[in-house]
Motif scaffolding. Structure first.
Motif, PDB file in Angstrom:
ATOM      1  N   TRP A  54      46.774 -37.257 -99.251  1.00 59.71           N
ATOM      2  CA  TRP A  54      48.129 -36.335 -98.749  1.00 59.71           C
ATOM      3  C   TRP A  54      47.191 -35.174 -97.770  1.00 59.71           C
ATOM      4  N   LEU A  55      46.455 -34.765 -97.817  1.00 60.29           N
ATOM      5  CA  LEU A  55      45.480 -33.711 -97.583  1.00 60.29           C
ATOM      6  C   LEU A  55      44.670 -34.196 -96.237  1.00 60.29           C
ATOM      7  N   LEU A  56      43.934 -35.702 -96.216  1.00 60.75           N
ATOM      8  CA  LEU A  56      43.267 -35.772 -95.056  1.00 60.75           C
ATOM      9  C   LEU A  56      44.533 -36.140 -94.241  1.00 60.75           C
ATOM     10  N   LEU A  57      45.943 -36.524 -94.642  1.00 60.71           N
ATOM     11  CA  LEU A  57      46.237 -37.008 -93.482  1.00 60.71           C
ATOM     12  C   LEU A  57      47.323 -35.623 -92.702  1.00 60.71           C
ATOM     13  N   THR A  58      47.166 -34.866 -93.360  1.00 58.79           N
ATOM     14  CA  THR A  58      47.803 -33.062 -93.257  1.00 58.79           C
ATOM     15  C   THR A  58      46.740 -32.849 -92.313  1.00 58.79           C
ATOM     16  N   ILE A  59      45.058 -33.170 -92.492  1.00 58.82           N
ATOM     17  CA  ILE A  59      44.288 -32.746 -91.189  1.00 58.82           C
ATOM     18  C   ILE A  59      44.993 -33.393 -90.226  1.00 58.82           C
ATOM     19  N   GLY A  60      44.655 -34.425 -90.262  1.00 59.42           N
ATOM     20  CA  GLY A  60      45.299 -35.155 -89.025  1.00 59.42           C
ATOM     21  C   GLY A  60      46.224 -34.571 -88.450  1.00 59.42           C
ATOM     22  N   PHE A  61      47.576 -34.595 -89.193  1.00 58.43           N
ATOM     23  CA  PHE A  61      48.718 -34.081 -88.564  1.00 58.43           C
ATOM     24  C   PHE A  61      48.327 -32.841 -87.635  1.00 58.43           C
ATOM     25  N   THR A  62      47.393 -32.024 -88.345  1.00 57.24           N
ATOM     26  CA  THR A  62      47.484 -30.508 -87.151  1.00 57.24           C
ATOM     27  C   THR A  62      46.565 -31.147 -86.526  1.00 57.24           C
ATOM     28  N   ALA A  63      45.392 -31.585 -86.103  1.00 60.68           N
ATOM     29  CA  ALA A  63      43.543 -31.951 -85.606  1.00 60.68           C
ATOM     30  C   ALA A  63      45.307 -32.667 -84.047  1.00 60.68           C
ATOM     31  N   LEU A  64      46.134 -33.727 -84.460  1.00 57.90           N
ATOM     32  CA  LEU A  64      46.723 -34.158 -83.290  1.00 57.90           C
ATOM     33  C   LEU A  64      47.443 -33.102 -82.823  1.00 57.90           C
ATOM     34  N   PHE A  65      48.111 -32.094 -83.781  1.00 59.44           N
ATOM     35  CA  PHE A  65      49.453 -31.221 -82.861  1.00 59.44           C
ATOM     36  C   PHE A  65      48.301 -30.373 -82.224  1.00 59.44           C
ATOM     37  N   LEU A  66      47.253 -29.984 -82.571  1.00 57.67           N
ATOM     38  CA  LEU A  66      46.742 -29.182 -81.717  1.00 57.67           C
ATOM     39  C   LEU A  66      45.726 -29.530 -80.662  1.00 57.67           C
ATOM     40  N   GLY A  67      45.923 -31.201 -80.935  1.00 61.95           N
ATOM     41  CA  GLY A  67      44.339 -31.564 -79.615  1.00 61.95           C
ATOM     42  C   GLY A  67      45.171 -32.578 -78.144  1.00 61.95           C
ATOM     43  N   ASP A  68      46.246 -32.905 -79.152  1.00 59.10           N
ATOM     44  CA  ASP A  68      47.288 -33.822 -78.269  1.00 59.10           C
ATOM     45  C   ASP A  68      48.721 -34.019 -77.756  1.00 59.10           C
ATOM     46  N   ARG A  69      49.361 -32.713 -77.649  1.00 57.67           N
ATOM     47  CA  ARG A  69      50.523 -32.175 -77.720  1.00 57.67           C
ATOM     48  C   ARG A  69      51.442 -33.343 -77.722  1.00 57.67           C
ATOM     49  N   ARG A  70      50.559 -33.896 -76.395  1.00 60.61           N
ATOM     50  CA  ARG A  70      52.090 -35.594 -75.912  1.00 60.61           C
ATOM     51  C   ARG A  70      52.703 -36.475 -77.290  1.00 60.61           C
ATOM     52  N   ARG A  71      51.156 -36.808 -77.495  1.00 59.93           N
ATOM     53  CA  ARG A  71      51.153 -37.730 -78.773  1.00 59.93           C
ATOM     54  C   ARG A  71      51.581 -37.320 -79.626  1.00 59.93           C
ATOM     55  N   TRP A  72      51.610 -36.267 -80.636  1.00 64.23           N
ATOM     56  CA  TRP A  72      52.132 -35.476 -81.473  1.00 64.23           C
ATOM     57  C   TRP A  72      53.329 -35.764 -81.100  1.00 64.23           C
ATOM     58  N   ARG A  73      54.284 -34.995 -79.876  1.00 64.08           N
ATOM     59  CA  ARG A  73      55.519 -35.232 -80.083  1.00 64.08           C
ATOM     60  C   ARG A  73      56.398 -37.087 -80.070  1.00 64.08           C
ATOM     61  N   THR A  74      55.543 -37.597 -79.220  1.00 64.77           N
ATOM     62  CA  THR A  74      55.508 -39.484 -79.030  1.00 64.77           C
ATOM     63  C   THR A  74      55.866 -39.611 -81.129  1.00 64.77           C
ATOM     64  N   SER A  75      54.513 -39.457 -81.820  1.00 64.81           N
ATOM     65  CA  SER A  75      54.846 -39.699 -83.264  1.00 64.81           C
ATOM     66  C   SER A  75      55.606 -38.620 -83.977  1.00 64.81           C
TER      67      SER A  75
END
Length: 310
Positions: A54-75
């Motif tokens: 869960w912690l690793l996925l949370t870090i990844g989820f946050t990194a995606l939000f900060l680094g690639d907002r368009r892809r985050w919205r798609t996911s």
């Protein structure tokens, strides 16, 4: 802030598909079931594994939000994104059973903040002839209801009252997902088709936890008890139907979506155990214990498939 691609270790975790959250849900609910049946050491091991992932996925989820907002919205607009909410609530339940109430409350707050954002995004993009992942709109909502009801005896009856509308909304969302579900998935789904039953199982679990909160009496208590038993019965019917689909058309190969099979198996076991405790129907406890070890066996097979795939 300009959008940029995630980099480094966090970036690697950001590339994991949202469905990976099913592994957290599966391991977390098995931890709950093992605790309820007295296998505390195995339960704690499963809890730490689920927490680490869960912690690793949370870090990844946050990194995606900060680094690639368009892809985050798609996911975020896909049903598997709601595993973030469901997994968080499952861990919250286990931490409350461990006596770590502040952690459980923190996880409830986090899940409650993320839930409406993801739910609205998913509902906007949900289509007809959807796979079993569509039922995650129900699972995530009922996860909030379960955790709220579990925390009610410690934090106040108001949480049980807050859980009740979530429980009812979860049932409405289940109906919506059912009208969209492609029933052909029963015989050709890759694993997430089992969530059709798992969503009913977590609904029964939510009902049992509301019943066990001690807030209700009279007609309300009777109605809640009856509803919980009916939901569990429907879940067991789904269990038989989905198992029949696996027998008619076996799908032995590993797929990431098989973690979405483990979760409903474990959730059905926990729902039976919890419903037995809340309603006094003794044979449901024995059934839950049998179903729990079936879920553990499938989890080990899935983990083996994951290891071989890597």
């Amino acid at each position: 802030m300009s959008e940029r691609s995630p980099s480094g270790s966090a970036g690697r975790w950001a590339t994991l598909p949202p469905a990976t959250g099913s592994a957290v849900m599966a391991t977390g609910i098995l931890s709950v079931g093992l605790h309820l049946t007295g296998f505390e050491l195995l339960s704690v091991v499963a809890l730490w594994l689920a927490s680490a992932l869960w912690l690793l996925l949370t870090i990844g989820f946050t990194a995606l939000f900060l680094g690639d907002r368009r892809r985050w919205r798609t996911s975020a607009g896909t049903p598997p994104a709601l595993t973030a909410v469901a997994a968080t609530t499952v861990l919250g339940v286990r931490y409350e059973l461990l006596g770590w109430t502040p952690v459980a409350v923190g996880l409830l707050v986090l899940a409650a903040l993320v839930w409406p954002v993801l739910l609205i995004a998913v509902l906007r993009h949900l289509t007809r002839r959807a796979p079993g992942a569509a039922f995650l709109i129900c699972v995530a909502t009922q996860g909030l209801a379960v955790l709220s009801a579990v925390l009610a005896p410690t934090c106040g009856d108001w949480l049980a009252w807050a859980a009740l509308p979530l429980f009812l909304l979860g049932l409405v969302l289940y109906g919506d997902a059912l009208t969209r579900f492609d029933f052909g998935q029963v015989v050709r789904g890759a694993g997430d088709h089992w969530i059709a039953g798992g969503a009913m199982a977590i609904s029964a679990l939510a009902g049992s936890k509301l019943l066990a909160s001690g807030v209700w009496s009279g007609g309300a208590e009777t109605a809640l008890r009856t509803t919980t038993l009916v939901l569990l019965a429907l879940d067991l019917i789904w269990y038989v139907v989905l198992l029949g689909g696996e027998i008619v058309r076996p799908r032995p190969g590993y797929d990431l979506l098989r973690w979405a099979t483990v979760f409903p198996l474990g959730m059905t076991a926990v729902a039976a155990l919890s419903t037995s405790a809340a309603t006094g129907v003794g044979w449901l406890d024995s059934l839950g214990r049998v179903l729990l070890w079936i879920a553990v066996a499938v989890c080990l097979l899935t983990a083996y498939g994951f290891a071989r795939a890597r």
